[in-house]
Design an enzyme around this catalytic site. Structure first.
Site, PDB file in Angstrom:
ATOM      1  CG  ASP A  24      -2.271   3.899  53.176  1.00  0.00           C
ATOM      2  OD1 ASP A  24      -1.850   4.813  52.595  1.00  0.00           O
ATOM      3  OD2 ASP A  24      -3.172   3.100  52.981  1.00  0.00           O
ATOM      4  CD  GLU A  72      -7.457   2.476  52.479  1.00  0.00           C
ATOM      5  OE1 GLU A  72      -6.740   1.724  53.056  1.00  0.00           O
ATOM      6  OE2 GLU A  72      -8.719   2.206  52.298  1.00  0.00           O
ATOM      7  CE  LYS A 129      -2.898   3.893  49.756  1.00  0.00           C
ATOM      8  NZ  LYS A 129      -3.995   2.973  50.093  1.00  0.00           N
ATOM      9  CE  LYS A 132      -8.358  -1.838  51.202  1.00  0.00           C
ATOM     10  NZ  LYS A 132      -8.873  -0.553  52.534  1.00  0.00           N
ATOM     11  CB  VAL A 157       0.417  -0.261  57.880  1.00  0.00           C
ATOM     12  CG1 VAL A 157       1.451  -0.480  58.926  1.00  0.00           C
ATOM     13  CG2 VAL A 157      -0.237   0.948  57.910  1.00  0.00           C
ATOM     14  CB  THR A 158      -1.685  -3.877  56.553  1.00  0.00           C
ATOM     15  OG1 THR A 158      -2.591  -4.195  55.379  1.00  0.00           O
ATOM     16  CG2 THR A 158      -2.243  -3.364  57.432  1.00  0.00           C
ATOM     17  CB  CYS A 162      -2.237  -0.397  51.608  1.00  0.00           C
ATOM     18  SG  CYS A 162      -4.153   0.047  51.836  1.00  0.00           S
ATOM     19  CD  GLN A 202       6.885 -17.252  40.723  1.00  0.00           C
ATOM     20  OE1 GLN A 202       6.626 -17.628  39.604  1.00  0.00           O
ATOM     21  NE2 GLN A 202       5.664 -16.904  41.573  1.00  0.00           N
TER      22      GLN A 202
HETATM   23  N1  TIU Z   1      -3.589   0.756  54.298  1.00  0.00           N
HETATM   24  C1  TIU Z   1      -4.243  -0.271  54.383  1.00  0.00           C
HETATM   25  O1  TIU Z   1      -3.431  -1.542  54.327  1.00  0.00           O
HETATM   26  N2  TIU Z   1      -5.609  -0.465  54.454  1.00  0.00           N
HETATM   27  C2  TIU Z   1      -6.361  -1.460  54.958  1.00  0.00           C
HETATM   28  O2  TIU Z   1      -7.528  -1.324  54.936  1.00  0.00           O
HETATM   29  N3  TIU Z   1      -5.469  -2.399  55.346  1.00  0.00           N
HETATM   30  C3  TIU Z   1      -5.913  -3.533  56.264  1.00  0.00           C
HETATM   31  O3  TIU Z   1      -5.197  -4.532  56.384  1.00  0.00           O
HETATM   32  N4  TIU Z   1      -7.244  -3.486  56.475  1.00  0.00           N
END
Ligand code: TIU
Length: 222
Positions: A24, A72, A129, A132, A157-158, A162, A202
């Site tokens: 993403d 996304e 996609k 997430k 990210v993030t 995701c 772990q």
């Molecule tokens: N790609 C992804 O992480 N989508 C999000 O909405 N991330 C947020 O941190 N909002």
């Protein structure tokens, strides 16, 4: 077998079985006027990792190893957007609304595109996609299986949304997962650090984490 220096212990690199998954890296999460900013976030944190994501991608390309990109996004008719996702919270722009970069998180819109510096090249798989996680409601699992991929290096990210969701999906499907620390970012520094810590805790319960230079070193000389 070559190892990548990693935490909590070395990652057993199998070159014939590994792919990079870049999650993403879209304008909507990194530029003003997009989805990330609409949620109230400082998107400049995301922009800072672009050079390191580009270096990691280049390392895989140079080694002749597969690079897979995810985005996304949703269909223009919003048929793959659950009302619970659209209605949650109080963003300044909701998914599907018209913003300065087109309709927010809709496939084909300007803001939904992957950032130029880390854009896919001809032949690389791009997964659109709606969730997430990159395995939910996508052909990613079948594509990896058809190519014999069993190890995944993650960037993008993030970190705690995701990226971590996709790593957990992959881990449950039997993939060995490695997160590149410099090539991922969150809007919240503490969430990035917490996600990295919980992934490798772990005895690598979700996966490994490694530094960019150590991954590139193993790809180059492995
Ligand atoms: N790609 C992804 O992480 N989508 C999000 O909405 N991330 C947020 O941190 N909002």
């Amino acid at each position: 077998m070559r190892e990548i220096k990693a935490q909590p212990f070395p990652f057993p690199l199998r070159r014939e079985r590994i792919a990079l998954v870049v999650i993403d890296m879209q304008r909507d999460f990194a530029e003003p006027g997009g989805f990330g900013e609409s949620l109230g976030n400082d998107v400049s944190r995301i922009t800072r990792i672009i050079p390191d994501v580009a270096r990691l991608i280049e390392g895989f390309r140079t080694a002749g190893l597969p690079v897979i990109h995810t985005m996304e996004c949703h269909r223009a008719d919003l048929s793959d957007l659950p009302p619970a996702k659209r209605d949650r919270g109080n963003p300044s722009l909701r998914i599907g609304d018209l913003g300065p970069m087109g309709r927010v998180l809709i496939a084909g819109e300007a803001g939904t595109a992957i950032l130029d510096a880390v854009a896919p090249i001809h032949g690389e798989v791009v997964i659109e996609k709606p969730g997430k996680g990159a395995f939910y409601a996508t052909p990613l699992g079948e594509i990896l299986k058809a190519r014999g991929i069993e190890q995944l290096v993650f960037a993008g990210v993030t970190t705690e949304v995701c990226v971590q969701t996709t790593m957990r999906e992959a881990n449950d499907r039997g993939y060995e997962c490695l997160l590149c620390e410099e090539a991922t970012e969150s809007y919240f520094e503490e969430f990035k650090m917490a996600a990295i810590a919980m992934i490798r805790a772990q005895g690598a319960i979700v996966g490994w984490t490694a530094h960019l230079d150590d991954i590139l070193e193993a790809l180059t000389h492995g």
